[in-house]
Structures are given as C-alpha cells and as structure tokens.
Design a protein around this motif. Sequence first.
Motif, PDB file in Angstrom:
ATOM      1  N   ARG A  25       0.830  -1.210   0.000  1.00  9.73           N
ATOM      2  CA  ARG A  25       0.000   0.000   0.000  1.00  9.73           C
ATOM      3  C   ARG A  25       0.861   1.255   0.000  1.00  9.73           C
ATOM      4  O   ARG A  25       0.641   2.166  -0.801  1.00  9.73           O
ATOM      5  N   ASN A  26       1.810   1.302   0.902  1.00  9.01           N
ATOM      6  CA  ASN A  26       2.668   2.494   0.990  1.00  9.01           C
ATOM      7  C   ASN A  26       3.490   2.681  -0.273  1.00  9.01           C
ATOM      8  O   ASN A  26       3.691   3.813  -0.721  1.00  9.01           O
ATOM      9  N   ALA A  27       3.962   1.593  -0.858  1.00  9.15           N
ATOM     10  CA  ALA A  27       4.768   1.687  -2.077  1.00  9.15           C
ATOM     11  C   ALA A  27       3.945   2.238  -3.231  1.00  9.15           C
ATOM     12  O   ALA A  27       4.396   3.131  -3.956  1.00  9.15           O
ATOM     13  N   VAL A  28       2.733   1.731  -3.401  1.00  6.96           N
ATOM     14  CA  VAL A  28       1.872   2.202  -4.487  1.00  6.96           C
ATOM     15  C   VAL A  28       1.524   3.666  -4.274  1.00  6.96           C
ATOM     16  O   VAL A  28       1.642   4.491  -5.188  1.00  6.96           O
ATOM     17  N   ILE A  29       1.102   4.006  -3.076  1.00  9.45           N
ATOM     18  CA  ILE A  29       0.722   5.392  -2.780  1.00  9.45           C
ATOM     19  C   ILE A  29       1.911   6.322  -2.966  1.00  9.45           C
ATOM     20  O   ILE A  29       1.790   7.410  -3.538  1.00  9.45           O
ATOM     21  N   SER A  30       3.067   5.899  -2.526  1.00 12.69           N
ATOM     22  CA  SER A  30       4.273   6.715  -2.680  1.00 12.69           C
ATOM     23  C   SER A  30       4.596   6.951  -4.154  1.00 12.69           C
ATOM     24  O   SER A  30       5.030   8.044  -4.531  1.00 12.69           O
TER      25      SER A  30
ATOM     26  N   PHE B   9      -8.100   1.718  -5.792  1.00 12.24           N
ATOM     27  CA  PHE B   9      -9.532   1.625  -5.523  1.00 12.24           C
ATOM     28  C   PHE B   9      -9.818   1.822  -4.034  1.00 12.24           C
ATOM     29  O   PHE B   9     -10.802   2.478  -3.664  1.00 12.24           O
ATOM     30  N   GLU B  10      -8.975   1.280  -3.196  1.00  9.18           N
ATOM     31  CA  GLU B  10      -9.145   1.451  -1.752  1.00  9.18           C
ATOM     32  C   GLU B  10      -9.128   2.930  -1.380  1.00  9.18           C
ATOM     33  O   GLU B  10      -9.959   3.388  -0.580  1.00  9.18           O
ATOM     34  N   VAL B  11      -8.218   3.693  -1.965  1.00  7.26           N
ATOM     35  CA  VAL B  11      -8.136   5.130  -1.698  1.00  7.26           C
ATOM     36  C   VAL B  11      -9.413   5.828  -2.166  1.00  7.26           C
ATOM     37  O   VAL B  11      -9.975   6.677  -1.460  1.00  7.26           O
ATOM     38  N   ILE B  12      -9.879   5.450  -3.365  1.00  7.31           N
ATOM     39  CA  ILE B  12     -11.117   6.035  -3.893  1.00  7.31           C
ATOM     40  C   ILE B  12     -12.278   5.735  -2.949  1.00  7.31           C
ATOM     41  O   ILE B  12     -13.040   6.630  -2.576  1.00  7.31           O
ATOM     42  N   TRP B  13     -12.412   4.483  -2.565  1.00  6.19           N
ATOM     43  CA  TRP B  13     -13.526   4.046  -1.716  1.00  6.19           C
ATOM     44  C   TRP B  13     -13.509   4.782  -0.367  1.00  6.19           C
ATOM     45  O   TRP B  13     -14.550   5.247   0.105  1.00  6.19           O
TER      46      TRP B  13
END
Length: 70
Positions: free
Chosen positions: A6-11, A44-48
């Motif tokens: 999660r952190n890697a993708v968001i970063s 998608f998690e961030v969007i949701w």
Amino acid sequence: MNLNLRNAVISNVAGNSQDELKDTIVDAIQNGEEKMLPGLGVLFEVIWQNASEDEKQEMLNALEDGLKGK
C-alpha cells in the motif's frame, strides 16, 4: 523482505496530476498483467475511503452492471 505494498503504491503516485493518474490506471488495465492488479486495488481502496455514500452506491451500481455481462 518486508514490503508494504500500500505504501509503495501510494508513494509512487503521490503528487501525480489527474492526467498522470488516469494514464497509470489505463496503462495497468490495457497491459493486462496480473502483477498490476494489487496496485489497482490500492488505488480503488483510496477512492472508496474518500467517497461519499452516494458515490459508493454509484460505484457498486457500475460494478454490478459491468459484471452482468461477464
């Protein structure tokens, strides 16, 4: 190796413009590689998490409609 996906993708996408985010999503879908699916899941998690209840219902309706033809 302890990797927080999660952190890697968001970063990797933090600070991207809407056009860059769209390009990332479209590229991942068009590429069709299985390894891209977790990253799309994180997005998608961030969007949701940031959607209103009405927006969540719209997404669920779109998902349900999209799955009917599969």
